[in-house]
Design an enzyme around this catalytic site. Sequence first.
Site, short mmCIF file in Angstrom:
data_model
loop_
_atom_site.label_atom_id
_atom_site.label_comp_id
_atom_site.label_asym_id
_atom_site.label_seq_id
_atom_site.Cartn_x
_atom_site.Cartn_y
_atom_site.Cartn_z
N SER A 16 6.94 -2.41 4.27
CA SER A 16 6.98 -1.06 4.92
C SER A 16 6.23 -0.39 4.22
CB SER A 16 8.50 -0.81 4.54
OG SER A 16 8.59 -1.24 3.10
N TRP A 19 1.14 1.21 6.90
CA TRP A 19 0.93 0.57 8.15
C TRP A 19 2.08 -0.05 8.75
CZ3 TRP A 19 -0.30 0.65 12.76
CH2 TRP A 19 -0.80 -0.68 13.55
N GLY A 20 2.87 -0.58 7.73
CA GLY A 20 4.29 -1.40 7.99
C GLY A 20 5.24 -0.32 8.82
N PHE A 46 10.08 -3.80 0.10
CA PHE A 46 9.99 -4.16 -1.29
C PHE A 46 10.55 -2.94 -2.10
CE2 PHE A 46 7.36 -4.21 -5.38
CZ PHE A 46 7.72 -5.35 -5.49
N LYS A 179 -13.93 -6.14 6.96
CA LYS A 179 -14.53 -4.77 7.04
C LYS A 179 -14.27 -4.02 6.15
CE LYS A 179 -10.81 -2.39 8.40
NZ LYS A 179 -9.81 -3.05 7.61
N ARG A 243 -8.89 4.17 3.08
CA ARG A 243 -8.75 4.32 1.48
C ARG A 243 -9.58 3.44 0.77
NH1 ARG A 243 -2.56 2.08 2.77
NH2 ARG A 243 -3.91 0.25 3.78
N ASN A 244 -10.24 2.27 1.16
CA ASN A 244 -11.14 1.69 0.67
C ASN A 244 -12.40 2.93 0.30
OD1 ASN A 244 -10.26 -1.56 0.04
ND2 ASN A 244 -9.94 -0.93 2.42
N LYS A 272 -1.87 0.02 -1.44
CA LYS A 272 -2.74 -0.84 -2.00
C LYS A 272 -4.19 -1.17 -1.34
CE LYS A 272 0.35 -2.53 -4.81
NZ LYS A 272 0.28 -2.25 -6.37
#
Length: 334
Positions: A16, A19-20, A46, A179, A243-244, A272
Amino acid sequence: MENGGHAKYRVAVIGSGNWGSVASRLIGSNTAKLPSFYDEVRMWVFEETLPTGKKLSESINQQNENCKYLPGIKLGPNVIADPDLESAVKDANMLVFVTPHQFVEGICKKLVGKLRPGAEAISLIKGMEIAVEMFSEATIGYRKDKEVANRWAKLFTTPYFLVSVAEDIEGVELCGTLKNIVAIAAGLVDGLDMGNNTKAAIMRIGLREMRAFSKLLFPSVRDNTFFESCGVADLITTCLGGRNRRVAEAFARNGGKRSFDELEAEMLHGQKLQGVSTAREVYEVLTYRGWQELFPLLSTVHEICIGQLPPTSIVEYSEHTPNLSIIGGPTPFY
Ligand SMILES: NC(=O)C1=CN([C@@H]2O[C@H](COP(=O)(O)OP(=O)(O)OC[C@H]3O[C@@H](n4cnc5c(N)ncnc54)[C@H](O)[C@@H]3O)[C@@H](O)[C@H]2O)C=CC1
Ligand SMILES: O=C(CO)COP(=O)(O)O
């Protein structure tokens, strides 16, 4: 009889985050309309305690919104947050896995013996701006059973989110995974103010390494997969806006002096990064198989992430890597 004698499907989403939450909303909008699915979508959360002292799952169910990971977007009345993993999955026969990959193993261990017999599962790839219903697309990889793949596609497809299927599980998975490493490289280039030509070159080289690495690991991987949404389109969007990319840009602007962990915590507020850990995992494979020189971009990203090389090495690796002509030239597997 359920659904006029036909099988009826119940969906649970395991995860969640950003993207969840988007996926749960999208799926919920479809299950509410399609007779072959139960309306309710359970979304495993979580559990976290918010700064207000309230539990995240309670807040989601009260506000119908994930205020931490997808603020400002209603999830739909049939999306129910559930902090109890076993309870979230127990009635489901279609499971959607969408947690950061470092948590999947632990979650799967907890699920052993808890699932309905015959339950099917999917691991999600790409697509972010769809939460605000901007046009987007995704690819579902499958093996042999196109009917099952099409049912999953039906669950996700909306007029603004087009989902195609590709008979290449490994290729689709590896596109989504690799990617993120290239996105780190793109972010480093941004942080070094190197401009669009350099970034485009990094993306092109990255795509070639993605394809070569995938095909070396799994000879069944198909070239066409890299031209699907999961390939070139996902790579472009992540390298432009993800984000990366963003955290890697900050890493380079700080000259590599602040770690990715520190920047992730500061910039992403609980979300994350996947690229840094993926780069490490891929590096282990490259080292084990003796392939490092064949994949200078993938290798260099890891070495930069751990501080072994400076961020500027992202465009200098050709000098360090003896076998580099391989990047520009044809090879048996490129
Ligand atoms: N956000 C995006 O645009 C996309 C993300 N993905 C992938 O989806 C997966 C999930 O990403 P997001 O939903 O964006 O997550 P996120 O990065 O927004 O959030 C992190 C999630 O991890 C959870 N978490 C933290 N510690 C945990 C633990 N110990 N055990 C289990 N869960 C824990 C948090 O509660 C939160 O739900 C990742 O693999 C990501 O690469 C794929 C496509 C697009
Ligand atoms: O696809 C994604 C993660 O796998 C989204 O990319 P970012 O995490 O870089 O935003």
